[in-house]
Design a protein around this motif. Structure first.
Motif, PDB file in Angstrom:
ATOM      1  N   UNK B   1      16.671   7.496  -1.707  1.00 23.67           N
ATOM      2  CA  UNK B   1      15.567   6.565  -1.417  1.00 23.67           C
ATOM      3  C   UNK B   1      15.615   5.366  -2.374  1.00 23.67           C
ATOM      4  N   UNK B   2      16.799   5.056  -2.856  1.00 21.13           N
ATOM      5  CA  UNK B   2      16.897   3.984  -3.844  1.00 21.13           C
ATOM      6  C   UNK B   2      17.187   2.631  -3.184  1.00 21.13           C
ATOM      7  N   UNK B   3      17.127   2.582  -1.862  1.00 20.88           N
ATOM      8  CA  UNK B   3      17.368   1.328  -1.150  1.00 20.88           C
ATOM      9  C   UNK B   3      16.369   0.255  -1.583  1.00 20.88           C
ATOM     10  N   UNK B   4      16.842  -0.974  -1.676  1.00 18.55           N
ATOM     11  CA  UNK B   4      15.924  -2.071  -2.003  1.00 18.55           C
ATOM     12  C   UNK B   4      15.329  -2.611  -0.702  1.00 18.55           C
ATOM     13  N   UNK B   5      14.292  -1.965  -0.259  1.00 19.22           N
ATOM     14  CA  UNK B   5      13.731  -2.295   1.049  1.00 19.22           C
ATOM     15  C   UNK B   5      13.129  -3.697   1.062  1.00 19.22           C
ATOM     16  N   UNK B   6      12.529  -4.099  -0.039  1.00 12.61           N
ATOM     17  CA  UNK B   6      11.896  -5.425  -0.068  1.00 12.61           C
ATOM     18  C   UNK B   6      12.922  -6.539   0.163  1.00 12.61           C
ATOM     19  N   UNK B   7      14.203  -6.261  -0.144  1.00 14.25           N
ATOM     20  CA  UNK B   7      15.225  -7.287   0.093  1.00 14.25           C
ATOM     21  C   UNK B   7      15.460  -7.506   1.585  1.00 14.25           C
ATOM     22  N   UNK B   8      14.956  -6.609   2.399  1.00 11.67           N
ATOM     23  CA  UNK B   8      15.105  -6.733   3.853  1.00 11.67           C
ATOM     24  C   UNK B   8      13.906  -7.416   4.506  1.00 11.67           C
ATOM     25  N   UNK B   9      12.887  -7.724   3.738  1.00 13.09           N
ATOM     26  CA  UNK B   9      11.701  -8.369   4.317  1.00 13.09           C
ATOM     27  C   UNK B   9      12.077  -9.729   4.912  1.00 13.09           C
ATOM     28  N   UNK B  10      11.443 -10.036   6.028  1.00 17.84           N
ATOM     29  CA  UNK B  10      11.504 -11.390   6.580  1.00 17.84           C
ATOM     30  C   UNK B  10      10.709 -12.328   5.668  1.00 17.84           C
ATOM     31  N   UNK B  11      10.946 -13.645   5.775  1.00 23.83           N
ATOM     32  CA  UNK B  11      10.180 -14.574   4.929  1.00 23.83           C
ATOM     33  C   UNK B  11       8.672 -14.367   5.039  1.00 23.83           C
ATOM     34  N   UNK B  12       8.202 -13.996   6.208  1.00 27.30           N
ATOM     35  CA  UNK B  12       6.751 -13.811   6.384  1.00 27.30           C
ATOM     36  C   UNK B  12       6.190 -12.722   5.479  1.00 27.30           C
ATOM     37  N   UNK B  13       7.027 -11.776   5.080  1.00 31.58           N
ATOM     38  CA  UNK B  13       6.566 -10.657   4.242  1.00 31.58           C
ATOM     39  C   UNK B  13       7.029 -10.801   2.805  1.00 31.58           C
ATOM     40  N   UNK B  14       7.645 -11.936   2.489  1.00 33.95           N
ATOM     41  CA  UNK B  14       8.332 -12.051   1.202  1.00 33.95           C
ATOM     42  C   UNK B  14       7.395 -11.862   0.014  1.00 33.95           C
ATOM     43  N   UNK B  15       6.140 -12.198   0.182  1.00 36.11           N
ATOM     44  CA  UNK B  15       5.197 -12.032  -0.926  1.00 36.11           C
ATOM     45  C   UNK B  15       4.867 -10.582  -1.223  1.00 36.11           C
ATOM     46  N   UNK B  16       5.270  -9.689  -0.350  1.00 36.22           N
ATOM     47  CA  UNK B  16       4.935  -8.276  -0.528  1.00 36.22           C
ATOM     48  C   UNK B  16       3.492  -8.012  -0.154  1.00 36.22           C
ATOM     49  N   UNK B  17       3.091  -6.758  -0.230  1.00 39.92           N
ATOM     50  CA  UNK B  17       1.731  -6.412   0.159  1.00 39.92           C
ATOM     51  C   UNK B  17       0.713  -7.068  -0.762  1.00 39.92           C
ATOM     52  N   UNK B  18      -0.487  -7.265  -0.275  1.00 35.56           N
ATOM     53  CA  UNK B  18      -1.504  -7.920  -1.103  1.00 35.56           C
ATOM     54  C   UNK B  18      -1.874  -7.061  -2.311  1.00 35.56           C
ATOM     55  N   UNK B  19      -2.221  -7.735  -3.374  1.00 33.47           N
ATOM     56  CA  UNK B  19      -2.793  -7.039  -4.534  1.00 33.47           C
ATOM     57  C   UNK B  19      -4.299  -7.033  -4.348  1.00 33.47           C
ATOM     58  N   UNK B  20      -4.935  -6.041  -4.898  1.00 34.52           N
ATOM     59  CA  UNK B  20      -6.374  -5.913  -4.689  1.00 34.52           C
ATOM     60  C   UNK B  20      -7.116  -6.144  -5.993  1.00 34.52           C
ATOM     61  N   UNK B  21      -8.041  -7.087  -5.937  1.00 28.65           N
ATOM     62  CA  UNK B  21      -8.926  -7.346  -7.067  1.00 28.65           C
ATOM     63  C   UNK B  21     -10.334  -7.001  -6.639  1.00 28.65           C
ATOM     64  N   UNK B  22     -11.152  -6.448  -7.433  1.00 25.77           N
ATOM     65  CA  UNK B  22     -10.787  -5.869  -8.717  1.00 25.77           C
ATOM     66  C   UNK B  22     -10.000  -4.584  -8.513  1.00 25.77           C
ATOM     67  N   UNK B  23      -9.146  -4.262  -9.423  1.00 24.23           N
ATOM     68  CA  UNK B  23      -8.378  -3.033  -9.293  1.00 24.23           C
ATOM     69  C   UNK B  23      -9.325  -1.847  -9.439  1.00 24.23           C
ATOM     70  N   UNK B  24      -8.991  -0.720  -8.819  1.00 25.32           N
ATOM     71  CA  UNK B  24      -9.908   0.429  -8.877  1.00 25.32           C
ATOM     72  C   UNK B  24     -10.108   0.950 -10.308  1.00 25.32           C
ATOM     73  N   UNK B  25      -9.180   0.603 -11.210  1.00 29.09           N
ATOM     74  CA  UNK B  25      -9.295   1.121 -12.576  1.00 29.09           C
ATOM     75  C   UNK B  25     -10.431   0.455 -13.361  1.00 29.09           C
ATOM     76  N   UNK B  26     -10.804  -0.723 -12.930  1.00 23.84           N
ATOM     77  CA  UNK B  26     -11.788  -1.488 -13.706  1.00 23.84           C
ATOM     78  C   UNK B  26     -13.191  -1.040 -13.312  1.00 23.84           C
ATOM     79  N   UNK B  27     -13.963  -0.483 -14.199  1.00 21.69           N
ATOM     80  CA  UNK B  27     -15.289  -0.008 -13.805  1.00 21.69           C
ATOM     81  C   UNK B  27     -16.215  -1.183 -13.483  1.00 21.69           C
ATOM     82  N   UNK B  28     -16.867  -1.086 -12.343  1.00 22.19           N
ATOM     83  CA  UNK B  28     -17.766  -2.152 -11.921  1.00 22.19           C
ATOM     84  C   UNK B  28     -19.156  -1.564 -11.741  1.00 22.19           C
ATOM     85  N   UNK B  29     -20.067  -2.080 -12.523  1.00 20.08           N
ATOM     86  CA  UNK B  29     -21.443  -1.638 -12.377  1.00 20.08           C
ATOM     87  C   UNK B  29     -22.233  -2.602 -11.490  1.00 20.08           C
ATOM     88  N   UNK B  30     -21.844  -3.855 -11.520  1.00 18.55           N
ATOM     89  CA  UNK B  30     -22.568  -4.881 -10.764  1.00 18.55           C
ATOM     90  C   UNK B  30     -21.559  -5.631  -9.910  1.00 18.55           C
TER      91      UNK B  30
END
Lengths: 405, 405
Positions: B1-30
């Motif tokens: 499973x060591x294939x570099x799959x991201x190297x096969x992405x089309x330009x439309x996917x080149x940015x990779x999956x979205x990152x999520x803010x705030x990350x779940x690790x950051x405790x949010x009270x408000x």
């Protein structure tokens, strides 16, 4: 309001909105057209009970964008609980070790195919499809600007030797062989399945050429005879195989719930091109409970009985009423028979007669890109009752007799 | 499973999956981050009753791909009954004479924006957006290959004079001015609305340049004070204006039901680029009954009371705890306050302190394409309770005080 709005369309919309066949004006008494499941198979009472439970027990979170405990990832990948339940089922069926990160939920398997095309295909790429195939997939791939290469199919599905040649030919033309789309089990429209050995050769080719493989698996569980071959996904050791599936044929299409399964980096590619905010939390939670409650096994067993009887009725009627005019192979599963008209049938005349009888099968050329397939009809036996199947195929036989030379 | 799959992405996917803010690790009270409606506002009992009725009274057709009486068009445009009910409501509110053919149902308003971008924008086109705006729309437009031009906004929304200049500049560079995306009412993130006279000038520009206008209208009905200006769609005489809207803010986002309304040829363009099989028949039928039963008016009235109170609590707390460090205008509706930090606030230091307090507002640069907006925060007051709003803004005030010079 006299503006020529269509002149403002981008190239992607240049074809205009789709036309719908059969048109509503044409009376249809025997509808063998689309792969519609039989609404009598939908587990209505169960879905109603589970819907009630979800709304009662989960409350407002069941109707939010995402589960607050999981967070934003569900805006893209969908409700984690359903992804986990689906992974658990695949781990049993396909012997994998998947979890929620191996899945993205989509608006039916069709959206999964669209995302896969956009994520992996683009200008300069060669992508390979079966020469008769699911038209949406072919159209989505062409829409990316990739060159779509049709590879022959035979009674064992995709001809992998011909694929090998097509890969070499594409590379020789300066294209990058990138992706193969295959309906390895119950190929659509032919209904044939790829034997184990050919699956191995396909995966060897994918491994050698770094080809992403989309395994369209929506009919896999709808098997009425014989043994299931292993899925390509179950055999994959490269991470290049992704598998699309949905609840549309096995539970109900009105849920619009499908998914893609594969390596997290493959799934991440699909996530990258997604342009909506995921699937309905409500319906995804209902279907998570459905799987967790062990309802899918019995549901599929029921479907196998219902559709086996319909397939058998169609086969019997075709043998009785149409055997002079067409030939076909009996598929071990799925919703379709792929009928090859004999040389004596003039389809231009026959089409008129078939329509007069109120029979609608989908013309074979709808499954090809090059207008071939005109001597074929796809007959979907899934929606009509056994009686309608018998009567409709008798009517088809009359129409073919009246228009044969 | 060591294939570099991201190297096969089309330009439309080149940015990779979205990152999520705030990350779940950051405790949010408000949590003042996303425009999440308050789950307490979802009409759960009503939706449960209507779901029950649909399944009981309609039966299997409620879970099929389409209503057999309407046919295949619903695979693309969605359940005709809901389109008719929405058209009826618009005819009252916006004084039009629409019917089902003026609408396409989508997976939230977000998918409607994606389809509109693909249908009307492409390479060689210039498309115009507000300089701070809904990031999804901006990203979808950029993804088409069109050049995205940011036009300033002020307290009256999109600066139409600046748009006129931008159109001329784009044409001078050989681009075709094609489309303008505007949130004319309760502009996101600023919350400001375009006055009537400016709307007229915008439509004159659209008429003169054959510019398609996307009016994002999802917050229009969430007005807590003042008079509603007419929608652009209600004023349009050219057919160039389309309006996106959804049930996500006013009923429940977990339905994933939105729509675009406009001239049938505009809607046909969106249909042409759609790559799924429509929305859930089940949920669309539930929402048709909801509208037909007259439930939307009372629901919106309730929302206005709930969110007015939250907005007022936020404004009061900001005046009390934060007035030394930031300024803002009070919006007459929607879910957001757009806070401009004073020169004395060093945001790099303040961000750390705000995070330590467990407060999360969305950073202003998330609403621009060029990294500007760093001295702004968007505060969503829709999800927290009045008490949480008061406490959270007090915490925000402490953090800003601790990190101000």
């Amino acid at each position: 309001m006299s503006r020529d709005i269509a002149s403002l369309y981008a190239p992607a919309a240049a074809g205009g909105p789709p036309l719908f066949f059969p048109s509503p004006e044409r009376p249809i008494f025997f509808n063998f057209d689309q792969g519609n499941p039989d609404p009598a198979t939908y587990p209505l009472d169960l879905l109603e009970r589970l819907s009630h439970e979800v709304l009662e027990e989960v409350g407002g979170d069941a109707l939010s964008y995402f589960d607050p405990d999981t967070g934003y990832e569900e805006l893209v990948y969908g409700f984690r609980g359903l992804r986990t339940a689906l992974a658990d089922r695949l781990n049993v069926r396909d012997g994998r070790d998947f979890d929620a990160d191996n899945l993205i939920l989509t608006s039916g398997a069709v959206q999964a195919l669209s995302l896969a095309a956009r994520a992996f295909a683009g200008p300069g790429d060669a992508v390979f499809i079966e020469a008769v195939t699911f038209p949406y997939a072919s159209s989505f791939l062409a829409g990316t600007g990739a060159e779509v290469v049709a590879v022959p199919v035979d009674a064992d599905g995709l001809d992998v030797r011909a694929l090998d040649d097509a890969i070499a030919a594409a590379a020789a033309r300066g294209l990058r062989p990138k992706l193969v789309y295959t309906i390895a089990t119950f190929q659509l429209p032919t209904g044939m399945s790829m034997p184990h050995a050919r699956r191995e050769r396909l995966l060897e080719l994918a491994d050698r050429h770094d080809l992403v493989v989309i395994e369209d698996n929506v009919y896999y569980d709808l098997r009425y005879d014989g043994e299931s071959p292993p899925t390509l996904l179950s055999m994959d050791e490269t991470g290049l195989v992704m598998q699309s599936d949905s609840f549309s044929k096995t539970v109900a299409p009105g849920l619009r719930l499908g998914w893609m399964v594969g390596h997290p980096d493959v799934i991440g590619g699909l996530a990258a091109v997604r342009e909506d905010l995921g699937v309905s939390q409500f319906l995804a939670r209902v279907m998570a409970r459905y799987l967790e409650g062990g309802h899918h096994g019995p549901q599929v067993a029921t479907l196998q009985d219902v559709y086996r009887a319909k397939r058998d009725a169609a086969v019997t009627a075709l043998q009785e009423h149409c055997s002079e005019y067409l030939t076909f192979r009996v598929p071990e599963g799925s919703f379709f028979l792929w009928l090859e008209l004999g040389d004596g049938v003039d389809w231009d005349r026959a089409a008129e007669a078939v329509q007069r009888e109120g029979v609608f099968c989908r013309p074979g050329e709808r499954f090809t890109d090059d207008g071939s397939g005109r001597q074929f009809l796809r007959l979907a036996f899934s929606l009509p009752s056994v009686d309608e199947i018998t009567q409709g195929i008798a009517a088809l036989g009359r129409a073919l007799r009246d228009s044969s030379t």
